[in-house]
Structure formats: structure tokens, C-alpha cells
Write a protein that holds these residues in place. Structure first.
Motif, PDB file in Angstrom:
ATOM      1  N   LEU A 260      74.480   0.835 -46.768  1.00  0.00           N
ATOM      2  CA  LEU A 260      75.889   0.601 -47.079  1.00  0.00           C
ATOM      3  C   LEU A 260      76.251  -0.874 -47.114  1.00  0.00           C
ATOM      4  CD1 LEU A 260      77.600   3.469 -45.065  1.00  0.00           C
ATOM      5  CD2 LEU A 260      77.331   3.286 -47.544  1.00  0.00           C
ATOM      6  N   THR A 261      75.443  -1.731 -46.535  1.00  0.00           N
ATOM      7  CA  THR A 261      75.694  -3.166 -46.630  1.00  0.00           C
ATOM      8  C   THR A 261      74.845  -3.821 -47.709  1.00  0.00           C
ATOM      9  OG1 THR A 261      74.130  -3.589 -44.843  1.00  0.00           O
ATOM     10  CG2 THR A 261      76.440  -3.438 -44.258  1.00  0.00           C
ATOM     11  N   ILE A 262      73.643  -3.319 -47.959  1.00  0.00           N
ATOM     12  CA  ILE A 262      72.765  -3.925 -48.955  1.00  0.00           C
ATOM     13  C   ILE A 262      73.305  -3.716 -50.375  1.00  0.00           C
ATOM     14  CG2 ILE A 262      70.488  -3.747 -50.042  1.00  0.00           C
ATOM     15  CD1 ILE A 262      69.358  -3.273 -47.230  1.00  0.00           C
ATOM     16  N   ILE A 263      73.778  -2.536 -50.671  1.00  0.00           N
ATOM     17  CA  ILE A 263      74.226  -2.235 -52.036  1.00  0.00           C
ATOM     18  C   ILE A 263      75.388  -3.135 -52.475  1.00  0.00           C
ATOM     19  CG2 ILE A 263      75.216  -0.440 -53.519  1.00  0.00           C
ATOM     20  CD1 ILE A 263      73.478   1.561 -51.859  1.00  0.00           C
TER      21      ILE A 263
ATOM     22  N   LYS B 260      75.311  -6.549 -55.340  1.00  0.00           N
ATOM     23  CA  LYS B 260      76.202  -6.758 -56.476  1.00  0.00           C
ATOM     24  C   LYS B 260      77.027  -8.036 -56.337  1.00  0.00           C
ATOM     25  CE  LYS B 260      76.532  -1.912 -57.657  1.00  0.00           C
ATOM     26  NZ  LYS B 260      77.416  -0.775 -57.926  1.00  0.00           N
ATOM     27  N   LEU B 261      77.354  -8.445 -55.122  1.00  0.00           N
ATOM     28  CA  LEU B 261      78.214  -9.597 -54.907  1.00  0.00           C
ATOM     29  C   LEU B 261      77.484 -10.940 -54.935  1.00  0.00           C
ATOM     30  CD1 LEU B 261      80.567  -8.372 -52.061  1.00  0.00           C
ATOM     31  CD2 LEU B 261      81.216  -8.963 -54.385  1.00  0.00           C
ATOM     32  N   LEU B 262      76.280 -10.987 -54.436  1.00  0.00           N
ATOM     33  CA  LEU B 262      75.580 -12.263 -54.296  1.00  0.00           C
ATOM     34  C   LEU B 262      75.407 -13.023 -55.611  1.00  0.00           C
ATOM     35  CD1 LEU B 262      72.947 -11.445 -51.547  1.00  0.00           C
ATOM     36  CD2 LEU B 262      74.984 -12.843 -51.340  1.00  0.00           C
ATOM     37  N   PRO B 263      75.093 -12.381 -56.731  1.00  0.00           N
ATOM     38  CA  PRO B 263      74.966 -13.156 -57.971  1.00  0.00           C
ATOM     39  C   PRO B 263      76.255 -13.870 -58.389  1.00  0.00           C
ATOM     40  CG  PRO B 263      73.912 -11.031 -58.232  1.00  0.00           C
ATOM     41  CD  PRO B 263      74.645 -11.001 -56.925  1.00  0.00           C
ATOM     42  N   HIS B 264      77.407 -13.351 -58.012  1.00  0.00           N
ATOM     43  CA  HIS B 264      78.676 -14.006 -58.341  1.00  0.00           C
ATOM     44  C   HIS B 264      78.847 -15.317 -57.573  1.00  0.00           C
ATOM     45  CE1 HIS B 264      80.125 -10.690 -60.746  1.00  0.00           C
ATOM     46  NE2 HIS B 264      79.786  -9.855 -59.767  1.00  0.00           N
TER      47      HIS B 264
ATOM     48  N   ASN C 279      70.574 -15.486 -55.223  1.00  0.00           N
ATOM     49  CA  ASN C 279      69.706 -14.438 -55.764  1.00  0.00           C
ATOM     50  C   ASN C 279      70.027 -13.093 -55.105  1.00  0.00           C
ATOM     51  OD1 ASN C 279      67.661 -12.910 -56.833  1.00  0.00           O
ATOM     52  ND2 ASN C 279      66.035 -14.332 -56.277  1.00  0.00           N
ATOM     53  N   ALA C 280      70.132 -12.056 -55.911  1.00  0.00           N
ATOM     54  CA  ALA C 280      70.528 -10.737 -55.424  1.00  0.00           C
ATOM     55  C   ALA C 280      69.540 -10.155 -54.419  1.00  0.00           C
ATOM     56  CB  ALA C 280      70.687  -9.777 -56.597  1.00  0.00           C
ATOM     57  N   TYR C 281      68.295 -10.547 -54.498  1.00  0.00           N
ATOM     58  CA  TYR C 281      67.293  -9.989 -53.593  1.00  0.00           C
ATOM     59  C   TYR C 281      67.460 -10.472 -52.155  1.00  0.00           C
ATOM     60  CZ  TYR C 281      65.145  -8.034 -57.696  1.00  0.00           C
ATOM     61  OH  TYR C 281      64.931  -7.321 -58.834  1.00  0.00           O
ATOM     62  N   TRP C 282      68.290 -11.477 -51.928  1.00  0.00           N
ATOM     63  CA  TRP C 282      68.604 -11.888 -50.570  1.00  0.00           C
ATOM     64  C   TRP C 282      69.408 -10.818 -49.853  1.00  0.00           C
ATOM     65  CZ3 TRP C 282      66.607 -15.430 -47.580  1.00  0.00           C
ATOM     66  CH2 TRP C 282      65.936 -16.498 -48.155  1.00  0.00           C
ATOM     67  N   ALA C 283      69.914  -9.822 -50.568  1.00  0.00           N
ATOM     68  CA  ALA C 283      70.673  -8.732 -49.945  1.00  0.00           C
ATOM     69  C   ALA C 283      69.822  -7.953 -48.957  1.00  0.00           C
ATOM     70  CB  ALA C 283      71.224  -7.801 -51.018  1.00  0.00           C
ATOM     71  N   PHE C 284      68.526  -7.959 -49.140  1.00  0.00           N
ATOM     72  CA  PHE C 284      67.653  -7.225 -48.224  1.00  0.00           C
ATOM     73  C   PHE C 284      67.587  -7.859 -46.840  1.00  0.00           C
ATOM     74  CE2 PHE C 284      66.046  -5.874 -52.403  1.00  0.00           C
ATOM     75  CZ  PHE C 284      66.247  -4.512 -52.252  1.00  0.00           C
ATOM     76  N   VAL C 285      68.141  -9.057 -46.703  1.00  0.00           N
ATOM     77  CA  VAL C 285      68.238  -9.692 -45.387  1.00  0.00           C
ATOM     78  C   VAL C 285      69.241  -8.925 -44.517  1.00  0.00           C
ATOM     79  CG1 VAL C 285      68.878 -11.852 -44.230  1.00  0.00           C
ATOM     80  CG2 VAL C 285      67.574 -11.924 -46.335  1.00  0.00           C
ATOM     81  N   CYS C 286      70.096  -8.130 -45.149  1.00  0.00           N
ATOM     82  CA  CYS C 286      71.093  -7.341 -44.404  1.00  0.00           C
ATOM     83  C   CYS C 286      70.461  -6.268 -43.539  1.00  0.00           C
ATOM     84  CB  CYS C 286      72.080  -6.694 -45.370  1.00  0.00           C
ATOM     85  SG  CYS C 286      73.158  -7.870 -46.171  1.00  0.00           S
ATOM     86  N   VAL C 287      69.169  -6.072 -43.646  1.00  0.00           N
ATOM     87  CA  VAL C 287      68.491  -5.090 -42.799  1.00  0.00           C
ATOM     88  C   VAL C 287      68.614  -5.496 -41.333  1.00  0.00           C
ATOM     89  CG1 VAL C 287      66.243  -4.095 -42.233  1.00  0.00           C
ATOM     90  CG2 VAL C 287      66.929  -4.356 -44.614  1.00  0.00           C
TER      91      VAL C 287
END
Length: 55
Positions: free
Chosen positions: A10-13, A17-21, A25-33
Motif C-alpha cells: 500500500l505504500t510502494i504502489i 507513481k509519485l516519484l517520477p513527478h 527513479n520510480a524503482y526507489w519505491a521499493f525502499v518503502c519495504v
């Protein structure tokens, strides 16, 4: 464990979508783990937003 995976998803998704704005890089979203990763990404997003408002 399942609850943690649901919260991570629920935090990664949205971050994915927000990080590229913000020019990140969108793949940094996986740091939310990890919880501190979410806080760090929110901090970086706030700093980028502050830079964009100064222009």
C-alpha cells in the motif's frame, strides 16, 4: 508477516507513481519495504517540492 506485506504494498504502489513527478527513479519505491525508507523518500520528495516552488 502478511499484514506487513499488505502495508508495504500500500505504500510502494503510490510511491511508484509519485516519484517520477519529483525527478526520482520510480524503482526507489521499493525502499518503502523498510519503514525508515518511507520516511526518507517522503523527505526527499519534500526537498524536491521545495526546490520546484523556488523556481
Amino acid at each position: 508477516m502478511i499484514i506487513w506485506l499488505i502495508i508495504a504494498a500500500l505504500t510502494i504502489i503510490p510511491m511508484f507513481k509519485l516519484l517520477p513527478h519529483f525527478g526520482i527513479n520510480a524503482y526507489w519505491a521499493f525502499v518503502c519495504v523498510i519503514p525508515i525508507g518511507t520516511i526518507a523518500l517522503l523527505w526527499f520528495m519534500a526537498m524536491k517540492l521545495q526546490e520546484l516552488e523556488k523556481r
